[in-house]
Design a protein around this motif. Structure first.
Motif, PDB file in Angstrom:
ATOM      1  N   PRO A 131     -60.422  91.484  43.345  1.00  0.00           N
ATOM      2  CA  PRO A 131     -59.670  90.134  43.393  1.00  0.00           C
ATOM      3  C   PRO A 131     -59.202  89.781  42.032  1.00  0.00           C
ATOM      4  O   PRO A 131     -58.087  88.929  42.113  1.00  0.00           O
ATOM      5  CB  PRO A 131     -61.120  89.134  43.562  1.00  0.00           C
ATOM      6  N   ASN A 132     -59.612  90.434  40.917  1.00  0.00           N
ATOM      7  CA  ASN A 132     -58.815  89.856  39.468  1.00  0.00           C
ATOM      8  C   ASN A 132     -57.637  91.054  39.310  1.00  0.00           C
ATOM      9  O   ASN A 132     -57.077  91.021  38.291  1.00  0.00           O
ATOM     10  CB  ASN A 132     -59.986  90.087  38.633  1.00  0.00           C
ATOM     11  N   ARG A 133     -57.163  91.424  40.142  1.00  0.00           N
ATOM     12  CA  ARG A 133     -55.790  92.192  40.119  1.00  0.00           C
ATOM     13  C   ARG A 133     -55.066  91.628  41.288  1.00  0.00           C
ATOM     14  O   ARG A 133     -53.883  92.357  41.601  1.00  0.00           O
ATOM     15  CB  ARG A 133     -55.712  93.524  40.108  1.00  0.00           C
ATOM     16  N   SER A 134     -55.176  90.658  41.927  1.00  0.00           N
ATOM     17  CA  SER A 134     -54.740  90.087  42.999  1.00  0.00           C
ATOM     18  C   SER A 134     -54.389  88.696  43.076  1.00  0.00           C
ATOM     19  O   SER A 134     -54.015  88.050  44.422  1.00  0.00           O
ATOM     20  CB  SER A 134     -55.779  90.329  44.375  1.00  0.00           C
ATOM     21  N   PHE A 135     -53.890  88.157  41.990  1.00  0.00           N
ATOM     22  CA  PHE A 135     -53.561  86.718  42.079  1.00  0.00           C
ATOM     23  C   PHE A 135     -52.043  86.677  41.916  1.00  0.00           C
ATOM     24  O   PHE A 135     -51.221  86.705  40.894  1.00  0.00           O
ATOM     25  CB  PHE A 135     -54.194  86.104  40.886  1.00  0.00           C
ATOM     26  N   TYR A 136     -51.349  87.144  43.368  1.00  0.00           N
ATOM     27  CA  TYR A 136     -50.137  86.848  43.310  1.00  0.00           C
ATOM     28  C   TYR A 136     -49.626  86.496  44.747  1.00  0.00           C
ATOM     29  O   TYR A 136     -50.632  86.288  45.882  1.00  0.00           O
ATOM     30  CB  TYR A 136     -49.355  88.383  42.927  1.00  0.00           C
ATOM     31  N   GLN A 137     -48.316  86.188  45.169  1.00  0.00           N
ATOM     32  CA  GLN A 137     -48.190  85.872  46.351  1.00  0.00           C
ATOM     33  C   GLN A 137     -48.689  86.772  47.390  1.00  0.00           C
ATOM     34  O   GLN A 137     -48.130  88.013  47.239  1.00  0.00           O
ATOM     35  CB  GLN A 137     -46.680  85.637  46.382  1.00  0.00           C
ATOM     36  N   ASP A 138     -48.805  86.383  48.689  1.00  0.00           N
ATOM     37  CA  ASP A 138     -49.250  87.182  49.774  1.00  0.00           C
ATOM     38  C   ASP A 138     -50.332  88.279  49.212  1.00  0.00           C
ATOM     39  O   ASP A 138     -50.433  89.482  49.533  1.00  0.00           O
ATOM     40  CB  ASP A 138     -48.136  87.935  50.108  1.00  0.00           C
TER      41      ASP A 138
ATOM     42  N   LYS B 176     -48.469  89.310  34.928  1.00  0.00           N
ATOM     43  CA  LYS B 176     -48.065  90.605  35.393  1.00  0.00           C
ATOM     44  C   LYS B 176     -49.119  91.511  35.960  1.00  0.00           C
ATOM     45  O   LYS B 176     -48.873  92.246  37.135  1.00  0.00           O
ATOM     46  CB  LYS B 176     -47.352  91.090  34.132  1.00  0.00           C
ATOM     47  N   LEU B 177     -50.166  91.532  35.457  1.00  0.00           N
ATOM     48  CA  LEU B 177     -51.381  92.018  36.023  1.00  0.00           C
ATOM     49  C   LEU B 177     -52.206  91.515  37.178  1.00  0.00           C
ATOM     50  O   LEU B 177     -53.120  92.105  37.825  1.00  0.00           O
ATOM     51  CB  LEU B 177     -52.331  92.281  35.016  1.00  0.00           C
ATOM     52  N   GLY B 178     -51.557  90.092  37.795  1.00  0.00           N
ATOM     53  CA  GLY B 178     -52.315  89.519  38.890  1.00  0.00           C
ATOM     54  C   GLY B 178     -53.680  89.162  38.594  1.00  0.00           C
ATOM     55  O   GLY B 178     -54.380  88.797  39.376  1.00  0.00           O
ATOM     56  N   LEU B 179     -53.877  88.558  37.525  1.00  0.00           N
ATOM     57  CA  LEU B 179     -55.179  88.354  36.810  1.00  0.00           C
ATOM     58  C   LEU B 179     -55.571  86.884  36.994  1.00  0.00           C
ATOM     59  O   LEU B 179     -54.557  86.124  37.064  1.00  0.00           O
ATOM     60  CB  LEU B 179     -55.345  88.553  35.247  1.00  0.00           C
ATOM     61  N   CYS B 180     -56.494  86.461  37.176  1.00  0.00           N
ATOM     62  CA  CYS B 180     -57.043  84.959  37.391  1.00  0.00           C
ATOM     63  C   CYS B 180     -56.714  84.288  36.350  1.00  0.00           C
ATOM     64  O   CYS B 180     -56.475  83.070  36.208  1.00  0.00           O
ATOM     65  CB  CYS B 180     -58.498  84.997  37.712  1.00  0.00           C
ATOM     66  N   GLY B 181     -56.735  84.774  34.990  1.00  0.00           N
ATOM     67  CA  GLY B 181     -56.434  84.280  33.909  1.00  0.00           C
ATOM     68  C   GLY B 181     -54.929  83.552  33.896  1.00  0.00           C
ATOM     69  O   GLY B 181     -54.430  82.701  33.063  1.00  0.00           O
ATOM     70  N   GLY B 182     -54.127  84.025  34.617  1.00  0.00           N
ATOM     71  CA  GLY B 182     -52.946  83.640  34.845  1.00  0.00           C
ATOM     72  C   GLY B 182     -52.428  82.805  35.900  1.00  0.00           C
ATOM     73  O   GLY B 182     -51.364  82.262  36.249  1.00  0.00           O
TER      74      GLY B 182
END
Length: 305
Positions: free
Chosen positions: A139-146, A256-262
């Protein structure tokens, strides 16, 4: 560095398909219960905060409802503070530290801020003590559209309803199992060689490469140092393979990394990393370190607005 191909699932050099992912999932077991250890603590705050369900995981919607804790007297004139925990479900103090802050400290700061906390973003991971979800997705590399992770998608949907967020604390841990289990599994899943990395002995934070806020990070480190020790750099001047940019701090490109921090596009953001495997700390001190991180950051923001 040592390269190894010893992970028991998959074929070295080949990415996992559905068969390997299923094999991985079938070897997971429930080791603790979200409904017994986490949900009652959240609901116990219902007389002082608003408890809202913002989603449920399709793996078992009754077992894995997703809850957030919100300021009861939400004031649109106040800035918003987001606290997330358990994005990696196995990182225990992220979950219980978020709840402990809301229980013991949030009300002191409500004159300045609206609070919303999502203490356990990944309850399946919490129960099975895993970094991934059941589909072997982080999940912490998956914060992006779709997003391929419904844990991440549910949180992004919640965040989209909040308007501007001033501060985001994403509470994590770095554990010894990152090297004994999770990093080797990642390398096997992706069909690449695993390169050993040392685990930092102590607390550190991860700032955003694109918005590092070094003074904000320093205030967090100073606050946490009163509770637990801060991780020193390794012999290369790094922490987990990234350059130490200041005492106890590294930076990652969060979006860029799809992190929750972004996820919040906030002015002040940090990802905390507690080290629970140190013989110098107890479980409760790890929770207290997470609370101290939030306090240090909030005190800094109040003093610089």
């Amino acid at each position: 560095m040592q390269y190894t191909e010893s992970y028991p699932i998959g074929t070295p050099g080949k990415t996992w398909g559905e068969t390997e992912r299923l094999t991985w999932r079938e070897q997971t077991t429930v080791k603790r219960e979200y409904q017994h250890e986490v949900v009652p603590k959240i609901k116990a705050l219902g007389n002082r905060f608003i408890i809202e369900q913002y989603g449920a995981l399709s793996y078992d919607e009754a077992r894995y409802p997703l809850f957030c804790i919100k300021s009861k007297n939400w004031d649109s004139s106040k800035p918003v503070v987001l606290i997330t925990g358990g994005v990696h479900g196995y990182e225990t103090s992220g979950v219980h530290g978020a709840i402990k802050f809301m229980d013991t400290r949030a009300e002191k700061y409500q004159q300045h801020f609206n609070f919303i906390a999502a203490p356990c973003v990944s309850p399946w991971g919490y129960e099975t003590i895993n970094r991934w979800n059941p589909n072997a997705v982080d999940p912490n590399r998956s914060f992006y559209q779709d997003s391929p992770a419904e844990e991440s998608a549910n949180l992004m949907k919640l965040v989209s309803t909040l308007g501007d967020i001033l501060v985001h604390f994403d509470l994590h841990e770095t554990t010894d199992t990152d090297e004994t289990e999770f990093s080797p599994a990642l390398s096997a899943r992706d069909g690449v060689s695993y390169i050993e990395c040392s685990i930092p002995d102590g607390f550190y934070t991860v700032g955003d490469t694109d918005n590092p806020q070094p003074d904000f990070q320093a205030a967090i480190i100073e606050s946490v140092a009163k509770v637990t020790h801060i991780a020193p750099a390794d012999e290369k001047g790094d922490l987990i393979g990234s350059p130490l940019v200041q005492h106890g701090v590294i930076n990652y490109p969060m979006v860029k990394l799809g992190l929750c921090g972004g996820v919040a596009n906030c002015q002040y953001g940090t990802t905390t990393e507690v080290y629970p495997d140190s013989p110098k700390v107890t479980d409760e001190e790890c929770n207290d370190a997470q609370v101290a991180a939030v306090i240090g950051g909030l005190d800094y923001v109040i003093g610089h607005r």
